[in-house]
Motif scaffolding. Structure first.
Motif, short mmCIF file in Angstrom:
data_model
loop_
_atom_site.label_atom_id
_atom_site.label_comp_id
_atom_site.label_asym_id
_atom_site.label_seq_id
_atom_site.Cartn_x
_atom_site.Cartn_y
_atom_site.Cartn_z
N ASN A 31 -7.44 -31.84 -7.58
CA ASN A 31 -6.69 -30.71 -8.12
C ASN A 31 -6.81 -29.52 -7.18
O ASN A 31 -7.84 -29.30 -6.56
CB ASN A 31 -7.24 -30.31 -9.49
N ALA A 32 -5.73 -28.75 -7.07
CA ALA A 32 -5.75 -27.55 -6.23
C ALA A 32 -6.25 -26.37 -7.05
O ALA A 32 -5.90 -26.22 -8.22
CB ALA A 32 -4.35 -27.27 -5.71
N ILE A 33 -7.08 -25.55 -6.46
CA ILE A 33 -7.50 -24.30 -7.07
C ILE A 33 -6.72 -23.21 -6.36
O ILE A 33 -6.82 -23.05 -5.15
CB ILE A 33 -9.01 -24.06 -6.92
N THR A 34 -5.91 -22.49 -7.11
CA THR A 34 -5.13 -21.41 -6.52
C THR A 34 -5.60 -20.10 -7.13
O THR A 34 -6.04 -20.05 -8.28
CB THR A 34 -3.63 -21.58 -6.76
N PHE A 35 -5.54 -19.05 -6.35
CA PHE A 35 -6.02 -17.75 -6.79
C PHE A 35 -4.91 -16.72 -6.71
O PHE A 35 -4.19 -16.66 -5.72
CB PHE A 35 -7.21 -17.29 -5.94
N ASP A 36 -4.81 -15.91 -7.74
CA ASP A 36 -3.91 -14.77 -7.76
C ASP A 36 -4.74 -13.55 -7.38
O ASP A 36 -5.62 -13.14 -8.13
CB ASP A 36 -3.33 -14.62 -9.16
N PRO A 37 -4.50 -12.98 -6.20
CA PRO A 37 -5.33 -11.84 -5.78
C PRO A 37 -5.19 -10.62 -6.67
O PRO A 37 -6.05 -9.74 -6.65
CB PRO A 37 -4.83 -11.56 -4.35
#
Length: 106
Positions: free
Chosen positions: A2-8
């Motif tokens: 799974n990809a971990i994406t971050f919203d800055p």
């Protein structure tokens, strides 16, 4: 994987749970149940990722929220508070709330 994406622009909550290796699976199951039935229903929630240490001694929760007020509301939610003793029975918890300082992706 799974990809971990971050919203800055989001507020990030990181919890480090330290557990006995024999409790890691039960802890992850409890965290998954809590995420599915409580966390994902709360206003301001963006994402949650669980990272299980290969040695079984830790689980890291990385969650993103709209803002610090959403984190506070989650922590004060009665359904969430009902889970706190269950988590504490399986692990010691350390937390930090902040903003993503760097996220680099391939």
């Amino acid at each position: 994987m799974n990809a971990i994406t971050f919203d800055p622009a989001a507020t990030t909550l990181v919890n480090m749970l330290t557990c006995d290796p024999t409790d890691q699976t039960a802890l992850i199951d409890l965290l998954r149940q809590n995420t599915d039935t409580v966390i994902a229903t709360l206003d301001g929630w963006r994402s949650t990722s669980l990272v299980a240490a290969e040695d079984g001694t830790r689980v890291v929760i990385i969650s993103q929220w709209r803002d610090p007020a959403a984190v506070s509301a989650m922590q004060g939610d009665a359904r969430m508070k009902a889970y706190f003793p269950k988590f504490a029975a399986l692990a010691a918890i350390d937390s930090v709330v902040g903003a993503i300082a760097l996220a680099r992706h391939a």
